[in-house]
Scaffold this motif. Structure first.
Motif, mmCIF file in Angstrom:
data_model
loop_
_atom_site.group_PDB
_atom_site.id
_atom_site.type_symbol
_atom_site.label_atom_id
_atom_site.label_comp_id
_atom_site.label_asym_id
_atom_site.label_seq_id
_atom_site.Cartn_x
_atom_site.Cartn_y
_atom_site.Cartn_z
ATOM 1 N N PHE A 1 -44.537 45.064 -5.502
ATOM 2 C CA PHE A 1 -44.308 45.269 -7.035
ATOM 3 C C PHE A 1 -45.749 45.219 -7.651
ATOM 4 O O PHE A 1 -45.702 45.730 -9.008
ATOM 5 C CB PHE A 1 -43.101 44.493 -7.464
ATOM 6 C CG PHE A 1 -41.717 44.961 -7.017
ATOM 7 C CD1 PHE A 1 -41.394 46.153 -7.700
ATOM 8 C CD2 PHE A 1 -41.126 44.268 -6.028
ATOM 9 C CE1 PHE A 1 -39.929 46.515 -7.382
ATOM 10 C CE2 PHE A 1 -39.859 44.685 -5.656
ATOM 11 C CZ PHE A 1 -39.255 45.827 -6.546
ATOM 12 N N TRP B 1 -38.102 42.342 -18.213
ATOM 13 C CA TRP B 1 -37.982 41.316 -17.039
ATOM 14 C C TRP B 1 -38.764 41.884 -15.702
ATOM 15 O O TRP B 1 -38.698 41.154 -14.827
ATOM 16 C CB TRP B 1 -36.545 41.181 -17.000
ATOM 17 C CG TRP B 1 -35.759 42.350 -16.867
ATOM 18 C CD1 TRP B 1 -34.993 43.337 -17.584
ATOM 19 C CD2 TRP B 1 -35.613 43.210 -15.397
ATOM 20 N NE1 TRP B 1 -34.810 44.333 -17.144
ATOM 21 C CE2 TRP B 1 -34.999 44.415 -15.676
ATOM 22 C CE3 TRP B 1 -35.825 42.908 -14.145
ATOM 23 C CZ2 TRP B 1 -34.544 45.160 -14.629
ATOM 24 C CZ3 TRP B 1 -35.637 43.928 -13.266
ATOM 25 C CH2 TRP B 1 -34.994 45.203 -13.540
ATOM 26 N N CYS B 2 -39.194 43.008 -15.595
ATOM 27 C CA CYS B 2 -39.814 43.597 -14.677
ATOM 28 C C CYS B 2 -41.465 43.978 -14.635
ATOM 29 O O CYS B 2 -42.098 44.782 -14.314
ATOM 30 C CB CYS B 2 -39.212 44.823 -14.184
ATOM 31 S SG CYS B 2 -39.507 45.311 -12.421
ATOM 32 N N GLN B 3 -42.070 42.951 -15.529
ATOM 33 C CA GLN B 3 -43.371 43.044 -15.884
ATOM 34 C C GLN B 3 -44.207 42.038 -15.026
ATOM 35 O O GLN B 3 -43.708 41.335 -14.289
ATOM 36 C CB GLN B 3 -43.835 42.774 -17.358
ATOM 37 C CG GLN B 3 -43.018 43.416 -18.496
ATOM 38 C CD GLN B 3 -43.960 45.143 -18.356
ATOM 39 O OE1 GLN B 3 -44.891 44.995 -18.252
ATOM 40 N NE2 GLN B 3 -43.081 45.892 -18.613
ATOM 41 N N LYS C 1 -41.791 50.128 -17.111
ATOM 42 C CA LYS C 1 -40.719 49.045 -16.731
ATOM 43 C C LYS C 1 -40.076 48.209 -17.841
ATOM 44 O O LYS C 1 -40.747 48.092 -18.814
ATOM 45 C CB LYS C 1 -41.427 48.245 -15.557
ATOM 46 C CG LYS C 1 -41.972 48.830 -14.544
ATOM 47 C CD LYS C 1 -40.912 49.579 -13.751
ATOM 48 C CE LYS C 1 -40.083 48.815 -12.818
ATOM 49 N NZ LYS C 1 -38.923 49.460 -12.026
ATOM 50 N N ILE D 1 -42.843 38.882 -12.798
ATOM 51 C CA ILE D 1 -42.777 38.732 -11.592
ATOM 52 C C ILE D 1 -43.360 37.469 -10.819
ATOM 53 O O ILE D 1 -42.969 36.748 -10.062
ATOM 54 C CB ILE D 1 -43.253 40.058 -11.017
ATOM 55 C CG1 ILE D 1 -42.388 41.198 -11.352
ATOM 56 C CG2 ILE D 1 -43.437 40.044 -9.455
ATOM 57 C CD1 ILE D 1 -42.755 42.507 -10.933
ATOM 58 N N TRP E 1 -46.873 49.833 -16.268
ATOM 59 C CA TRP E 1 -46.015 48.872 -16.698
ATOM 60 C C TRP E 1 -45.287 49.393 -18.032
ATOM 61 O O TRP E 1 -44.157 48.759 -18.402
ATOM 62 C CB TRP E 1 -46.677 47.489 -16.831
ATOM 63 C CG TRP E 1 -47.209 47.144 -15.540
ATOM 64 C CD1 TRP E 1 -48.606 47.046 -15.337
ATOM 65 C CD2 TRP E 1 -46.463 46.862 -14.262
ATOM 66 N NE1 TRP E 1 -48.746 46.837 -13.945
ATOM 67 C CE2 TRP E 1 -47.418 46.413 -13.448
ATOM 68 C CE3 TRP E 1 -45.068 46.555 -14.064
ATOM 69 C CZ2 TRP E 1 -46.928 46.189 -12.082
ATOM 70 C CZ3 TRP E 1 -44.786 46.327 -12.683
ATOM 71 C CH2 TRP E 1 -45.731 46.044 -11.921
ATOM 72 N N TRP F 1 -42.803 40.800 -1.798
ATOM 73 C CA TRP F 1 -42.414 40.770 -3.010
ATOM 74 C C TRP F 1 -43.508 41.502 -4.347
ATOM 75 O O TRP F 1 -43.602 42.282 -4.677
ATOM 76 C CB TRP F 1 -41.344 40.032 -3.622
ATOM 77 C CG TRP F 1 -40.708 40.326 -4.881
ATOM 78 C CD1 TRP F 1 -40.108 41.442 -5.384
ATOM 79 C CD2 TRP F 1 -40.424 39.160 -5.988
ATOM 80 N NE1 TRP F 1 -39.757 41.223 -6.486
ATOM 81 C CE2 TRP F 1 -39.765 39.931 -7.081
ATOM 82 C CE3 TRP F 1 -40.656 38.010 -6.179
ATOM 83 C CZ2 TRP F 1 -39.388 39.419 -8.096
ATOM 84 C CZ3 TRP F 1 -40.307 37.429 -7.254
ATOM 85 C CH2 TRP F 1 -39.662 37.943 -8.445
#
Length: 79
Positions: A57, A16-18, A13, A22, A10, A53
């Motif tokens: 991810f 906003w993509c942690q 990333k 998500i 992480w 999703w």
């Protein structure tokens, strides 16, 4: 100083993509669908792509990146 890459996938990333963002986004979408429609079938239908999703991810991506980092480290240690 060591040039080794971080073990935490992480770290690569943006915020906003942690994992927390998500999960929060998915939960919010599912809850909003339920509160607006009160239709179980529609909420479940929306939940399927969100669960996929999450799986991609939160499970597959970290596992794949960790394997890639380990492979690169093994290659670097051989050189």
């Amino acid at each position: 100083m060591s040039n080794s890459k971080s073990d935490n996938v992480w770290d690569y990333k943006p915020r906003w993509c942690q994992p927390w963002s998500i999960l929060l986004t998915g939960i919010t979408l599912i809850a909003t669908c339920w509160f607006l429609t009160q239709r179980l079938w529609l909420t479940l239908l929306l939940s399927i792509p969100i669960l996929l999703w999450w799986f991609v991810f939160l499970i597959l991506y970290p596992r794949t990146l960790q394997q890639q980092l380990n492979t690169e480290r093994i290659g670097e240690s051989i050189d």
